[in-house]
Scaffold this motif. Structure first.
Motif, PDB file in Angstrom:
ATOM      1  N   MET A  47       4.356  28.831  42.009  1.00 39.15           N
ATOM      2  CA  MET A  47       5.136  28.704  40.778  1.00 39.15           C
ATOM      3  C   MET A  47       6.062  27.496  40.843  1.00 39.15           C
ATOM      4  O   MET A  47       6.195  26.750  39.865  1.00 39.15           O
ATOM      5  CB  MET A  47       5.954  29.977  40.541  1.00 39.15           C
ATOM      6  N   VAL A  48       6.691  27.306  41.986  1.00 33.77           N
ATOM      7  CA  VAL A  48       7.587  26.159  42.137  1.00 33.77           C
ATOM      8  C   VAL A  48       6.799  24.857  42.004  1.00 33.77           C
ATOM      9  O   VAL A  48       7.215  23.929  41.311  1.00 33.77           O
ATOM     10  CB  VAL A  48       8.329  26.209  43.489  1.00 33.77           C
ATOM     11  N   ALA A  56      17.911  20.957  45.100  1.00 36.43           N
ATOM     12  CA  ALA A  56      18.835  21.966  44.579  1.00 36.43           C
ATOM     13  C   ALA A  56      18.216  23.357  44.648  1.00 36.43           C
ATOM     14  O   ALA A  56      18.872  24.325  45.060  1.00 36.43           O
ATOM     15  CB  ALA A  56      19.207  21.619  43.143  1.00 36.43           C
ATOM     16  N   ILE A  57      16.961  23.474  44.247  1.00 37.72           N
ATOM     17  CA  ILE A  57      16.284  24.777  44.244  1.00 37.72           C
ATOM     18  C   ILE A  57      16.117  25.292  45.664  1.00 37.72           C
ATOM     19  O   ILE A  57      16.334  26.483  45.948  1.00 37.72           O
ATOM     20  CB  ILE A  57      14.929  24.665  43.520  1.00 37.72           C
ATOM     21  N   PHE A  93      17.840  28.807  47.049  1.00 40.02           N
ATOM     22  CA  PHE A  93      17.062  29.924  47.601  1.00 40.02           C
ATOM     23  C   PHE A  93      17.382  30.177  49.070  1.00 40.02           C
ATOM     24  O   PHE A  93      17.223  31.307  49.552  1.00 40.02           O
ATOM     25  CB  PHE A  93      15.566  29.675  47.400  1.00 40.02           C
ATOM     26  N   ASP A  94      17.850  29.162  49.784  1.00 40.82           N
ATOM     27  CA  ASP A  94      18.303  29.397  51.160  1.00 40.82           C
ATOM     28  C   ASP A  94      19.459  30.391  51.181  1.00 40.82           C
ATOM     29  O   ASP A  94      19.534  31.268  52.049  1.00 40.82           O
ATOM     30  CB  ASP A  94      18.762  28.076  51.799  1.00 40.82           C
ATOM     31  N   VAL A  95      20.369  30.253  50.213  1.00 42.38           N
ATOM     32  CA  VAL A  95      21.490  31.197  50.120  1.00 42.38           C
ATOM     33  C   VAL A  95      20.980  32.591  49.775  1.00 42.38           C
ATOM     34  O   VAL A  95      21.453  33.594  50.333  1.00 42.38           O
ATOM     35  CB  VAL A  95      22.506  30.711  49.069  1.00 42.38           C
ATOM     36  N   LEU A  96      19.998  32.677  48.863  1.00 39.19           N
ATOM     37  CA  LEU A  96      19.434  33.984  48.506  1.00 39.19           C
ATOM     38  C   LEU A  96      18.769  34.637  49.709  1.00 39.19           C
ATOM     39  O   LEU A  96      18.841  35.867  49.872  1.00 39.19           O
ATOM     40  CB  LEU A  96      18.433  33.830  47.362  1.00 39.19           C
ATOM     41  N   ALA A 118      10.612  27.672  47.739  1.00 29.93           N
ATOM     42  CA  ALA A 118      10.620  26.213  47.589  1.00 29.93           C
ATOM     43  C   ALA A 118      10.585  25.489  48.923  1.00 29.93           C
ATOM     44  O   ALA A 118      10.455  24.262  48.953  1.00 29.93           O
ATOM     45  CB  ALA A 118      11.860  25.783  46.802  1.00 29.93           C
ATOM     46  N   ALA A 119      10.665  26.232  50.031  1.00 32.97           N
ATOM     47  CA  ALA A 119      10.792  25.605  51.349  1.00 32.97           C
ATOM     48  C   ALA A 119       9.586  24.751  51.708  1.00 32.97           C
ATOM     49  O   ALA A 119       9.721  23.696  52.342  1.00 32.97           O
ATOM     50  CB  ALA A 119      11.027  26.668  52.415  1.00 32.97           C
ATOM     51  N   THR A 120       8.389  25.179  51.326  1.00 30.70           N
ATOM     52  CA  THR A 120       7.170  24.463  51.713  1.00 30.70           C
ATOM     53  C   THR A 120       6.612  23.579  50.601  1.00 30.70           C
ATOM     54  O   THR A 120       5.562  22.954  50.775  1.00 30.70           O
ATOM     55  CB  THR A 120       6.087  25.464  52.154  1.00 30.70           C
ATOM     56  N   VAL A 121       7.293  23.536  49.469  1.00 23.24           N
ATOM     57  CA  VAL A 121       6.823  22.708  48.357  1.00 23.24           C
ATOM     58  C   VAL A 121       7.201  21.256  48.642  1.00 23.24           C
ATOM     59  O   VAL A 121       8.355  20.952  48.929  1.00 23.24           O
ATOM     60  CB  VAL A 121       7.444  23.169  47.021  1.00 23.24           C
ATOM     61  N   ARG A 122       6.228  20.372  48.548  1.00 26.03           N
ATOM     62  CA  ARG A 122       6.465  18.964  48.840  1.00 26.03           C
ATOM     63  C   ARG A 122       6.687  18.179  47.549  1.00 26.03           C
ATOM     64  O   ARG A 122       6.002  18.383  46.554  1.00 26.03           O
ATOM     65  CB  ARG A 122       5.279  18.366  49.602  1.00 26.03           C
TER      66      ARG A 122
END
Length: 306
Positions: free
Chosen positions: A59-60, A80-81, A85-88, A99-103
């Motif tokens: 989705m990201v 930013a995203i 999400f790291d905080v979540l 979003a961590a693996t989205v390039r």
């Protein structure tokens, strides 16, 4: 007000939202940019995910496939995203950061977009300013400070009287830059004369040390008010002075920064020295201000014999 996907989770997600935007991000400009990016993404995601934990890397990635902005803007939004999400994840609202693996797309800027003001244009601008009134002396001192210190307009607007100090042999200006950085730049003799000529417009030596160095104008009187000049006022003043001098309208306060750094590099000043003057943490940022290659290219195309 929390976005729908955050409000639907409850107070824990709201706590994480407030923690990220109000607690962790101290720079106001970064906060505004990140808030816009995350809100825009969550608004897009609402029809695609029933709950916040149903958002997937796909989705990201799909969101950025249809994102209409430039590559640098999309990279900012992705950062930013990811950070949000790291905080979540840390607050156990979601298990994994989607979003961590989205390039992001590749982007490399070889040269910045800010137009450079030429040496002759800068001299013309300084010579065009009428210094018979305090506001004129102020404007000339501000523009000279922008040129001879390669500093941002916001840092110049934020100067206080205590930031202009002498050690008995030379004056210096202490700038407070973005990111909490502070640096002291020696004041060359001609700039010192312009600053002192401006300061003599009022009893500056008896003013409190935390008074503004550069004061706002008092209407159209040509006199000075007690309040500080703002960053936006500096930008407007420079644009007005450029127009009055008949110089190109696309120039800006940042154009002086480009011209000064390029001029120093042309003279063989080491990159690390120019980097310190500019207040850059990374030399790659300083290279964006280097327009020497443009001069080489201009000379090359002029030799085409067609």
């Amino acid at each position: 007000m929390w976005p729908g996907l955050i409000a639907a989770v409850g107070p824990a997600a709201g706590f994480a939202w407030d923690e990220f935007f109000s607690g962790q991000i101290r720079n106001r400009h970064t906060r505004v940019a990140y808030l816009h990016a995350v809100r825009q993404f969550l608004k897009w995601a609402e029809p695609h995910a029933a709950t916040i934990d149903r958002i997937t890397p796909g989705m990201v990635g799909g969101y950025f496939d249809q994102h209409p902005s430039s590559v640098p803007t999309k990279k900012l939004h992705l950062s930013a995203i990811r950070a949000f999400f790291d905080v979540l994840v840390n607050r156990h609202i979601v298990i994994l950061n989607p979003a961590a693996t989205v390039r992001g797309e590749r982007y490399q800027a070889v040269e910045g977009k800010t137009p450079e003001i030429s040496r002759d244009q800068a001299r013309t601008l300084l010579a065009s300013i009428d210094t018979s009134r305090p506001v004129g002396r102020r404007d000339k001192a501000i523009i000279a400070t922008l040129i001879y210190t390669a500093t941002r307009a916001g840092a110049v607007a934020g100067l206080q009287l205590k930031d202009f100090a002498s050690d008995g042999t030379q004056y210096s200006l202490r700038f407070h830059e973005k990111g909490g950085k502070s640096r002291s730049i020696p004041v060359r003799h001609d700039l010192q004369l312009m600053l002192l000529a401006y300061l003599d417009s009022f009893a500056w030596q008896t003013e409190p040390a935390d008074s503004p160095l550069f004061r706002a104008g008092a209407g159209r009187s040509g006199q000075l008010a007690a309040r500080p000049i703002k960053n936006l006022d500096v930008c407007r003043m420079v644009k007005r002075r450029l127009r009055d001098a008949g110089l190109p309208a696309n120039l800006s306060p940042h154009s002086f920064r480009v011209a000064t750094l390029t001029d120093l590099l042309l003279q063989g000043i080491p990159l690390e020295d120019a980097q310190y003057l500019a207040g850059h943490a990374d030399p790659r940022t300083t290279r964006l201000y280097d327009r020497r290659q443009r001069q080489v290219t201009r000379n090359t195309v002029e030799r085409i014999s067609i």
